[in-house]
Design a protein around this motif. Structure first.
Motif, PDB file in Angstrom:
ATOM      1  N   UNK A   1      27.178 -14.884 -16.039  1.00 24.79           N
ATOM      2  CA  UNK A   1      25.870 -14.809 -15.836  1.00 24.79           C
ATOM      3  C   UNK A   1      25.252 -16.417 -15.749  1.00 24.79           C
ATOM      4  N   UNK A   2      26.103 -17.434 -16.626  1.00 21.34           N
ATOM      5  CA  UNK A   2      25.722 -18.584 -16.563  1.00 21.34           C
ATOM      6  C   UNK A   2      26.200 -19.343 -15.219  1.00 21.34           C
TER       7      UNK A   2
ATOM      8  N   UNK B   1      22.054  -6.482 -18.469  1.00 22.38           N
ATOM      9  CA  UNK B   1      21.349  -7.265 -19.068  1.00 22.38           C
ATOM     10  C   UNK B   1      20.604  -8.054 -17.702  1.00 22.38           C
ATOM     11  N   UNK B   2      19.202  -8.623 -17.833  1.00 20.63           N
ATOM     12  CA  UNK B   2      18.907  -9.310 -16.913  1.00 20.63           C
ATOM     13  C   UNK B   2      19.000 -10.818 -17.395  1.00 20.63           C
TER      14      UNK B   2
ATOM     15  N   UNK C   1      17.395 -13.163 -18.748  1.00 20.28           N
ATOM     16  CA  UNK C   1      17.020 -13.369 -19.835  1.00 20.28           C
ATOM     17  C   UNK C   1      17.522 -12.650 -21.044  1.00 20.28           C
ATOM     18  N   UNK C   2      18.382 -11.813 -20.843  1.00 18.76           N
ATOM     19  CA  UNK C   2      19.128 -10.969 -21.890  1.00 18.76           C
ATOM     20  C   UNK C   2      18.548  -9.663 -22.153  1.00 18.76           C
ATOM     21  N   UNK C   3      17.438  -9.240 -21.442  1.00 22.37           N
ATOM     22  CA  UNK C   3      16.919  -8.069 -21.784  1.00 22.37           C
ATOM     23  C   UNK C   3      17.798  -6.686 -21.199  1.00 22.37           C
ATOM     24  N   UNK C   4      17.839  -5.660 -22.049  1.00 20.21           N
ATOM     25  CA  UNK C   4      18.601  -4.793 -21.892  1.00 20.21           C
ATOM     26  C   UNK C   4      17.920  -3.729 -20.935  1.00 20.21           C
ATOM     27  N   UNK C   5      18.565  -3.204 -20.068  1.00 16.41           N
ATOM     28  CA  UNK C   5      17.843  -2.263 -18.981  1.00 16.41           C
ATOM     29  C   UNK C   5      18.921  -1.371 -18.820  1.00 16.41           C
TER      30      UNK C   5
ATOM     31  N   UNK D   1      16.730  -9.878 -12.389  1.00 17.17           N
ATOM     32  CA  UNK D   1      15.665 -11.032 -12.245  1.00 17.17           C
ATOM     33  C   UNK D   1      16.393 -12.437 -11.840  1.00 17.17           C
TER      34      UNK D   1
ATOM     35  N   UNK E   1      15.439   0.745 -23.196  1.00 14.98           N
ATOM     36  CA  UNK E   1      15.742  -0.437 -22.017  1.00 14.98           C
ATOM     37  C   UNK E   1      14.636  -0.698 -21.485  1.00 14.98           C
ATOM     38  N   UNK E   2      14.520  -1.492 -20.584  1.00 16.83           N
ATOM     39  CA  UNK E   2      13.416  -2.147 -19.871  1.00 16.83           C
ATOM     40  C   UNK E   2      12.818  -1.114 -19.202  1.00 16.83           C
TER      41      UNK E   2
ATOM     42  N   UNK F   1      13.209 -10.846 -25.302  1.00 17.22           N
ATOM     43  CA  UNK F   1      13.745  -9.908 -26.311  1.00 17.22           C
ATOM     44  C   UNK F   1      14.502  -8.900 -25.770  1.00 17.22           C
ATOM     45  N   UNK F   2      15.443  -8.554 -26.534  1.00 21.61           N
ATOM     46  CA  UNK F   2      16.539  -7.581 -25.902  1.00 21.61           C
ATOM     47  C   UNK F   2      16.031  -6.408 -25.616  1.00 21.61           C
TER      48      UNK F   2
ATOM     49  N   UNK G   1      26.455  -9.882 -27.206  1.00 21.84           N
ATOM     50  CA  UNK G   1      25.995  -8.826 -26.693  1.00 21.84           C
ATOM     51  C   UNK G   1      27.174  -7.600 -26.668  1.00 21.84           C
TER      52      UNK G   1
ATOM     53  N   UNK H   1      27.959  -8.577 -15.249  1.00 23.30           N
ATOM     54  CA  UNK H   1      28.708  -7.493 -15.773  1.00 23.30           C
ATOM     55  C   UNK H   1      27.658  -6.434 -16.070  1.00 23.30           C
TER      56      UNK H   1
ATOM     57  N   UNK I   1      16.954  -6.271 -10.271  1.00 24.91           N
ATOM     58  CA  UNK I   1      17.424  -5.584 -11.408  1.00 24.91           C
ATOM     59  C   UNK I   1      17.718  -6.544 -12.428  1.00 24.91           C
TER      60      UNK I   1
END
Lengths: 266, 387
Positions: B73-74, B164-165, B167-171, B205, A203-204, A180-181, A130, B98, B203
């Motif tokens: 994250x892990x 990233x949350x 699940x890897x979703x970018x926010x 999850x 972004x979300x 999904x990213x 990423x 991060x 933020x």
């Protein structure tokens, strides 16, 4: 006498105004109704599938250049890229001299990177995918990702909008999957040619993060493919990365060793 | 009788003897000062680290490594009941992930640290966060003075924060600096963005998850978790100080050499100038072994005198020093978790060792030159031509 003349003048003025308004209304209705009709006629999901069909193939070979402009300096990397499905890709950097021979292999959600100067292979695991790739506006993930948008996103037509003289359907894509990213994307699609002209990545929270412009489509192997994709990370100032495609081949046969770690050698 | 004779002879040396005492005494004061200053530095650094980060140790997953941000994250976990049930004074739950901050649209990779705001174990100036915990307009964050300087963000400034949350979703959202806090410890300042644990969990999850739990002491083992002692968590600083102590030994050796040389030099002079006296002692039947003992004792008296001198001069000096301390504000820009002034930290065992080592050097320096006496012929010595 004076009063009558005034009234007549007013009468003529209001008549003129009404006529003008009538024509304006006609122009407005005629200009909008086809768009609205077109908007309602477009099946967003189908259009997205057609866009995917045009651009997506099981295997792909791309010879291109990554032009990374960080606002102060511009670097150009030449790269040959072999892609198979969503999961596997192999890139070989051929220029400039300091990057020549660098190889990247993505398989099983892992990325291996071979640097000839160190003659070493490094595993770039999960989260490193990423990170920004070589200082560009693309992450390793963005670079090697080749998912069918129609499978990952639900689409709906928001509106019709003219972009660079082309009437486009603006599609709002909402992710069907939790992981999904980019949970939301917005695409400007030419419904005639089934091609994307512009893409916004959100972004979300809904904040606009990146834009991608697709430039100069050309015909190859019966498909339309852009000569350039310009990525801009909007959180950074004055940066852009242009992925310029010099050669592209669809459904090519890729030797299996291209996706094996043995390729990561000098 | 020998001791009395040695004392009389020592006094007869006059200024030379007192200079020896002064040099050796000052050496002793300096050695104790150097060692205690390093102790004081270590004490303050450890105290600051413990009060702001380390506490009495951390419970973490065995593979968690603060130096591998891409793996943070892990390496999160839900605290088991024996940690969850601790009171706010006994634990501090911390989640580290991060993030990327964009002050003035420049990328600044940061460590997002969420901490339970109710905790009272660590002394962190994060109280303003609890006043803005419920707002949704922006993400309230606190940064340290060093971070503020590097990122050029001041109190009240906003910058986009991207993360990233699970699940890897970018926010991404706007973060507002609600306070620039003065953290004593650079580890919790540089590159760190502090926010409420609950907010960071929402933020990203990661409901109920932590990266580590700081506790007051080791509460026993857990099959999934690892307990890291404060010494392990502070090993970088402790190793640095250990290296400093090694380096200080060079100075130690030089000072001891100087003290030894002054005694050695006096003894050579004594033997040379007092050959006739030695010859007379021999003529009267004193054995050379006894004469060597007498002269060695004479030299050793300066060692004991030095201890007395160090006590008389050192105690007021140390007392005064403890009232002013050593200004080390120039180190505030470094990565050392110390600020302002440090004070001496005396360890009795260390002081005893230093004194014994110095005394040994003095005794050796007093004994070695007078060995020549054993080879002297009384008749030759009486004529003053033995050496």
């Amino acid at each position: 006498m004076m009063h009558r003349a005034c009234n007549r003048k007013l009468y003529f003025n209001s008549k003129k105004m009404m006529t003008r308004l009538f024509f304006l209304a006609i122009i407005f209705v005629t200009s909008l109704s086809p768009v609205n009709a077109q908007e309602s006629n477009i099946d967003a999901k189908l259009l997205l599938t057609q866009v995917d069909d045009n651009i997506w193939s099981n295997t792909k070979f791309i010879q291109g250049r990554l032009i990374i402009d960080n606002g102060r300096t511009v670097r150009t990397l030449s790269v040959d890229n072999w892609m198979e499905g969503v999961e596997r890709s192999y890139s070989h950097y051929t220029a400039p001299a300091r990057e020549r021979g660098t190889k990247m292999l993505k398989a099983d959600k892992k990325l291996w990177m071979y640097t000839p100067r160190a003659d070493r292979t490094i595993l770039i695991a999960g989260h490193l995918l990423r990170q920004s790739m070589m200082g560009s506006d693309l992450s390793y993930e963005d670079m090697s990702e080749d998912k069918r948008l129609s499978r990952v996103y639900d689409a709906k037509v928001e509106k019709m909008e003219t972009l660079d003289g082309v009437l486009c359907a603006v599609l709002l894509l909402t992710s069907l999957e939790e992981d999904t990213n980019y949970q939301t994307r917005r695409l400007w699609v030419d419904p005639e040619k089934k091609i994307i002209l512009k893409q916004y990545l959100y972004a979300k929270s809904g904040k606009l993060l990146k834009t991608v412009e697709f430039k100069d489509y050309f015909k190859t192997s019966g498909r339309l493919f852009p000569r350039e994709m310009i990525y801009r990370d909007l959180l950074k100032e004055n940066t852009k990365t242009t992925y310029s495609f010099d050669e592209i081949q669809f459904d090519v046969e890729i030797p299996p060793e291209y996706f094996s770690q043995s390729i990561l050698k000098r | 009788m020998i001791a009395k004779l040695a004392w009389i002879q020592f006094l007869r040396q006059g200024a030379r003897a007192w200079l020896n005492v002064a040099v050796t005494g000052l050496t002793l004061v300096t050695l104790i000062f150097m060692t205690s200053l390093l102790n004081g530095f270590q004490l303050q650094a450890s105290k600051n680290l413990k009060s702001t980060d380390v506490g009495g140790g951390h419970y973490r997953l065995p593979d968690f490594d603060i130096l591998s941000p891409t793996e943070w994250e892990d390496q999160t976990f839900s605290p088991p009941p024996f940690l969850k049930n601790l009171s706010d004074t006994e634990k501090a739950e911390v989640l580290v992930l991060q993030g990327q901050l964009f002050p003035n649209r420049r990328l600044y990779p940061v460590q997002l640290r969420g901490i339970d705001l109710k905790q009272k174990l660590l002394d962190l100036p994060l109280e303003p966060l609890s006043r803005q915990e419920n707002g949704n307009e922006y993400i309230p964050v606190i940064i340290g003075t060093r971070m503020s300087e590097r990122s050029r963000l001041q109190k009240g400034d906003s910058a986009v924060l991207r993360w990233r949350d699970r699940l890897g979703v970018i926010d991404a959202r706007d973060a507002k600096v609600i306070e620039v806090a003065d953290f004593l410890n650079p580890r919790v300042d540089e590159g760190v963005v502090w926010l409420s644990l609950d907010r960071l969990r929402i933020m990203t999850r990661r409901e109920g998850e932590v990266s580590w739990v700081t506790v007051t002491h080791n509460l026993g083992s857990d099959k999934h978790l690892e307990f890291l002692e404060p010494a392990t968590l502070m090993s970088d600083i402790l190793n640095l100080l250990k290296q400093d102590r090694r380096n200080a030994k060079v100075l130690w050796a030089i000072l001891l050499f100087l003290a030894g040389t002054s005694v050695y030099n006096s003894q050579i002079l004594n033997v040379f100038k007092r050959q006739k006296e030695i010859g007379a002692m021999m003529a009267f039947g004193m054995e050379s072994r006894t004469i060597i003992g007498l002269y060695t004792l004479e030299g050793t008296i300066s060692g004991f005198g030095a201890i007395f001198f160090a006590f008389i001069f050192g105690v007021p000096f140390y007392y005064w020093f403890q009232s002013v301390g050593l200004d080390i504000s120039h180190l505030s820009a470094s990565t050392m978790p110390v600020r302002e002034r440090i004070f001496l930290d005396f360890h009795f065992s260390e002081m005893l060792w230093i004194t014994l080592i110095m005394l040994s050097v003095v005794i050796f320096s007093a004994w070695r030159p007078v060995q020549k006496i054993a080879r002297l012929e009384p008749t030759v010595a009486l004529r003053g031509k033995g050496l």
